[in-house]
Write a protein that holds these residues in place. Structure first.
Motif, mmCIF file in Angstrom:
data_model
loop_
_atom_site.group_PDB
_atom_site.id
_atom_site.type_symbol
_atom_site.label_atom_id
_atom_site.label_comp_id
_atom_site.label_asym_id
_atom_site.label_seq_id
_atom_site.Cartn_x
_atom_site.Cartn_y
_atom_site.Cartn_z
ATOM 1 N N THR A 1 0.801 -1.263 -0.146
ATOM 2 C CA THR A 1 0.111 -0.009 0.133
ATOM 3 C C THR A 1 0.872 1.198 -0.026
ATOM 4 O O THR A 1 1.743 1.388 0.840
ATOM 5 C CB THR A 1 -0.794 0.123 1.167
ATOM 6 N N SER B 1 -1.115 -2.148 -11.199
ATOM 7 C CA SER B 1 -0.505 -3.483 -11.263
ATOM 8 C C SER B 1 0.590 -3.410 -12.744
ATOM 9 O O SER B 1 0.284 -2.638 -13.578
ATOM 10 C CB SER B 1 -1.446 -4.742 -11.692
ATOM 11 N N THR C 1 -5.914 0.460 -7.583
ATOM 12 C CA THR C 1 -4.801 -0.377 -7.745
ATOM 13 C C THR C 1 -3.978 -0.368 -9.099
ATOM 14 O O THR C 1 -4.647 -0.172 -10.148
ATOM 15 C CB THR C 1 -5.417 -1.867 -7.493
ATOM 16 N N SER D 1 1.221 -5.785 -7.794
ATOM 17 C CA SER D 1 0.199 -5.036 -7.652
ATOM 18 C C SER D 1 0.417 -3.943 -6.336
ATOM 19 O O SER D 1 0.510 -4.501 -5.420
ATOM 20 C CB SER D 1 -1.132 -5.814 -7.451
ATOM 21 N N ARG E 1 -1.406 -0.796 -4.102
ATOM 22 C CA ARG E 1 -2.517 -0.119 -3.819
ATOM 23 C C ARG E 1 -2.178 1.164 -3.565
ATOM 24 O O ARG E 1 -1.597 1.636 -2.462
ATOM 25 C CB ARG E 1 -3.359 -0.735 -2.623
#
Length: 478
Positions: free
Chosen positions: A32, A88, A86, A98, A100
């Motif tokens: 994150t 990627s 998100t 990926s 966030r």
């Protein structure tokens, strides 16, 4: 020497000095990334990417996929809340990583206020926000009895976007003591940080705040030009079968901007001040001091202003003064009873209130401007025009009656003389001329004067008329 056991004292002190609950940012996972609005950040797929590999990026938000520029590093400038989502990275069709992205600001510090709508309702604690909170923001509230070792009750708060505020509901158990103090703590947190509100100490009685009264109406009382009757009803959230409210009424005439509180009659000191009949109200009225309130659902205003519309509002409080006053009710409008005769007289002689297009009254002028002789010579015409425009109808009725009586008298006189003409009683001669008719005597010709005796025999007059030939009987001296 203490009246309480020593362990209990330490327990109370420990409970009173207990540390505050931690209120920090929400825990963020390894994948994150946090960014603040307006900032610039760079997302990386590999810490050290091989030189012969092409990396592509896709943004996934709410089921949508968007291709982004290729490269191991993805720069993002001037972040917005819409950029959260998100991201990627791929090599060919293989997903490598990926991330966030959160675009958030630290939450605002809560300023909590608690209230209870009635004795049988739960306590609501709320605080407003200047801006909409970031997605994922969480607000919590803890309640516990003060100076006790029991655990606090945790409550999740809900955000209402229309009212732009957080609201928390505190369950009140049956039979709870309304005088015991409670400690209320709040915390708002998101990925960017946390903010704790100031602890509040409340009691169930102290946070009582009823809803405003409903169905407020203002009606005039017949033949009472300075009185108004105000009626209202209890709010639907308050059960008046077991608990009562006391009420306060305030009012103002429409030209004024300041409200006056009603003195319940006759609680004002005697003699109670009343406005004079010839007094023109000023734009701002003096405030009456606050006095004891009423527990009924009606009240009479005894010092309303003649001929003016009044704006009235009502608010409520628990009958014993616990808690706070409610908000003021919706405005209700009404005007006192007005005698048409008094209104015509006042407007004709000294009234200076001019109605505007919206139904209100505009500029207020002093009665001296309507004097009979002004200093500039303009007072007389204004007074005369006002008097003519509002003259009383009674002189016209008297004049009309006199005119009709004179016409009837003239008609009677004409009919009377017409009757005399028909009976030959009119002895006047008409000049001969064209269009004249010769009068033909109805009887034989009269003898000469020498052949007529001085005393003629009385004859009974013909019925239905007066014969002037018989008048010599009354002048014979008998």
């Amino acid at each position: 020497m203490s009246c309480c056991p020593q362990p209990l004292i330490f327990l109370l002190l420990a409970a009173a000095a207990a540390p505050r609950r931690p209120c920090g940012p929400l825990g963020l996972s390894r994948d994150t990334v946090l960014g603040r609005p307006g900032a610039n950040i760079t997302l990386r797929c590999w810490d050290e990417a091989p030189g012969n590999v092409t990396v592509s990026w896709r943004a996934e938000e709410r089921g949508r996929s968007q291709r982004l520029p290729a490269g191991n590093a993805l720069p993002l400038h001037r972040l917005r809340h819409e950029d959260a989502g998100t991201y990627s990275c791929f090599v060919g069709s293989q997903r490598l990583r990926s991330l966030r992205l959160l675009v958030q600001e630290p939450p605002e510090t809560p300023r909590v206020s608690c209230y209870r709508r009635s004795h049988d309702h739960d306590v609501l604690c709320e605080w407003p926000l200047w801006a909409k909170p970031s997605p994922g923001t969480r607000a919590m509230l803890w309640v516990k009895q003060r100076f006790t070792a029991e655990n606090a009750t945790e409550q999740r708060c809900r955000f209402f976007s229309k009212a732009q505020k957080f609201v928390c509901r505190v369950k009140v158990p049956r039979g709870a003591d309304d005088t015991k103090p409670f400690l209320v703590s709040t915390c708002v947190s998101n990925g960017a940080g946390g903010a704790a509100g100031e602890d509040k100490i409340i009691t169930l009685n102290g946070v009582l705040r009823p809803d405003p009264p409903l169905n407020v109406t203002v009606t005039a009382l017949e033949k009472a030009p300075q009185r108004l009757r105000v009626n209202w009803s209890y709010p639907s959230s308050w059960d008046h079968r077991f608990y009562w409210l006391r009420f306060q009424v305030r009012y103002r005439p429409e030209p004024a901007q300041t409200f006056s509180e009603v003195r319940p009659w006759p609680s004002c000191p005697c003699p109670c001040p009343q406005p004079r009949a010839d007094h023109v109200p000023s734009p701002v009225l003096p405030m009456f001091p606050q006095v004891d309130q009423v527990t009924t659902t009606w009240l009479d205003i005894h010092d309303a202003w003649r001929g003016l519309r009044h704006v009235v509002q009502v608010r409520a409080q628990e009958e014993f003064g616990h808690g706070a006053w409610s908000e003021w009710s919706r405005e209700a409008v009404g005007a006192p009873w007005t005698d048409p005769k008094d209104l015509a007289s006042e407007m004709g002689f000294f009234s200076s209130q001019f109605p505007m297009e919206d139904g209100t009254y505009g500029l207020t002028l002093p009665p001296e401007l309507f004097a009979e002789d002004g200093a500039d010579g303009t007072g007389g015409p204004i007074m005369e025009a006002s008097a003519r425009s509002t003259a009383s109808p009674y002189p016209f009725l008297v004049a009309g009656g006199s005119l009709l009586l004179g016409i009837a008298l003239c008609i009677g006189i004409v009919l009377r003389y017409r009757q005399l003409w028909q009976m030959g009683g009119w002895q006047g001669a008409k000049p001969e001329g064209e269009g004249q008719h010769v009068l033909v005597p109805l009887g034989p010709p009269r003898p000469p004067l020498s052949d007529t005796p001085l005393l003629s025999l009385p004859r009974s007059p013909a019925p239905g008329g007066l014969h002037v030939t018989s008048l010599d009987y009354f002048f014979s001296g008998q």
